[in-house]
Scaffold this motif. Structure first.
Motif, PDB file in Angstrom:
ATOM      1  N   PHE A  74      -8.183   5.844  -4.755  1.00 42.83           N
ATOM      2  CA  PHE A  74      -8.804   4.671  -4.133  1.00 42.83           C
ATOM      3  C   PHE A  74     -10.061   5.049  -3.356  1.00 42.83           C
ATOM      4  O   PHE A  74     -11.015   4.275  -3.291  1.00 42.83           O
ATOM      5  CB  PHE A  74      -7.813   3.955  -3.209  1.00 42.83           C
ATOM      6  N   GLN A  78     -13.767   3.393  -3.711  1.00 45.35           N
ATOM      7  CA  GLN A  78     -14.554   2.888  -2.591  1.00 45.35           C
ATOM      8  C   GLN A  78     -15.910   3.563  -2.505  1.00 45.35           C
ATOM      9  O   GLN A  78     -16.897   2.944  -2.090  1.00 45.35           O
ATOM     10  CB  GLN A  78     -13.788   3.086  -1.274  1.00 45.35           C
ATOM     11  N   ARG A  88      -9.518  -2.470  -8.250  1.00 46.52           N
ATOM     12  CA  ARG A  88      -8.831  -2.466  -6.962  1.00 46.52           C
ATOM     13  C   ARG A  88      -7.557  -3.305  -7.027  1.00 46.52           C
ATOM     14  O   ARG A  88      -6.524  -2.932  -6.455  1.00 46.52           O
ATOM     15  CB  ARG A  88      -9.773  -2.992  -5.874  1.00 46.52           C
ATOM     16  N   ARG A 108      -4.060   0.232   4.417  1.00 47.07           N
ATOM     17  CA  ARG A 108      -5.084   0.941   5.196  1.00 47.07           C
ATOM     18  C   ARG A 108      -4.550   2.268   5.725  1.00 47.07           C
ATOM     19  O   ARG A 108      -5.232   3.299   5.669  1.00 47.07           O
ATOM     20  CB  ARG A 108      -5.550   0.070   6.364  1.00 47.07           C
ATOM     21  N   VAL A 113      -7.518   2.582   2.881  1.00 42.45           N
ATOM     22  CA  VAL A 113      -8.278   1.430   2.389  1.00 42.45           C
ATOM     23  C   VAL A 113      -9.172   0.906   3.509  1.00 42.45           C
ATOM     24  O   VAL A 113      -8.713   0.669   4.629  1.00 42.45           O
ATOM     25  CB  VAL A 113      -7.327   0.316   1.907  1.00 42.45           C
ATOM     26  N   ASN A 119     -11.833  -5.424  -0.588  1.00 36.97           N
ATOM     27  CA  ASN A 119     -10.483  -4.867  -0.564  1.00 36.97           C
ATOM     28  C   ASN A 119      -9.457  -5.922  -0.172  1.00 36.97           C
ATOM     29  O   ASN A 119      -8.356  -5.979  -0.729  1.00 36.97           O
ATOM     30  CB  ASN A 119     -10.418  -3.688   0.400  1.00 36.97           C
TER      31      ASN A 119
END
Length: 262
Positions: A74, A78, A88, A108, A113, A119
């Motif tokens: 991830f 990003q 995503r 997160r 994240v 997101n």
């Protein structure tokens, strides 16, 4: 071919076997030559198969990396400006199914994240998709409850096309809009009556409702705008085609929007 009274039958059999052997060898030679004959399009098929195999291999590698190192996967998404919303959503969908995360705050903390709109939208969309799959009836009812609001915004836009179709008539935009709302109200009334009849008598009468509305709409256009049959037919077909096209777009947007808000 030689022949004798003693071994004539054996000689004949040997000759026949030799002939059949030669024919078989000739057929094998023909098959070998056939392999060298180029077949049109076969190279394209091989290339297509190679591309498909490469795509499958890439998907397998990506899926393995995502499951083996979800945080790193991830973070890579990003860091890329082109990290799409779909990828995503695929990530969140996978780990929501595994029950490894339940809220955006969990995502997160566990996977690093970032707190961005993309997101959040991807997370909410994935979570709503899972809820819709688990409870499709509730999702459908929730979506249909938004239909009146969609119609409220859809008809004013559709009325622009009515205004263009009857640009020479001395009617204002408001006149066309009232005409549109009047017709749609009748359609909803007919569909409600059809649903009630179907529920009581276990029949299918929706087609009757649509047919009755189609006839009524044609007559309403003729009388309200005061034009002949030929012109009314042309504009009837044009406006209904536009209506169906716009309605299809609205339905897609409605169900897509419901996924993110369910």
């Amino acid at each position: 071919m030689s022949f004798s009274f003693n071994n004539g039958e054996n000689n004949t059999d040997s000759t026949e076997v030799a002939r059949q052997t030669r024919e078989a060898l000739q057929q094998l030679d023909s098959l070998e030559n056939l392999k060298a004959v180029p077949i049109p399009g076969i190279e394209s098929l091989d290339t297509l198969q190679t591309i498909i195999n490469q795509g499958i291999a890439n998907e397998v590698r990506k899926d393995s990396f995502m499951r083996a190192n979800p945080r790193g996967y991830f973070q890579e998404l990003q860091n890329k400006d082109s990290g799409s919303l779909t990828k995503r959503m695929e990530f969140f969908f996978t780990f929501l199914q595994k029950d490894s995360i339940k809220t955006f705050e969990d995502a997160r903390e566990k996977y690093g994240v970032n707190d961005t709109w993309k997101n959040k939208m991807a997370f909410n969309g994935s979570k709503s998709s899972l809820k819709a799959i688990a409870r499709p009836g509730t999702y459908l009812n929730n979506t249909m409850a938004k239909l009146p609001l969609v119609v409220f915004f859809f008809l004013p836009f559709f009325t622009i096309f009515i205004l263009l179709a009857y640009i020479r008539k001395k009617y204002t935009y408001t006149d066309h809009l009232i005409f549109s709302f009047h017709n749609q109200s009748l359609l909803f009334i007919l569909l409600i009556l059809s649903w009630i009849i179907d529920s009581i008598f276990n029949t299918a009468t929706a087609w009757i409702a649509f047919m009755a509305f189609s006839i009524y709409l044609f007559q309403a256009m003729r009388k309200f705008y005061g034009q002949g049959i030929f012109k009314t037919i042309i504009k009837y077909l044009f406006l209904n085609s536009v209506f169906l096209f716009l309605a299809l777009i609205c339905v897609v947007l409605l169900f897509t929007g419901s996924i993110f808000t369910y």
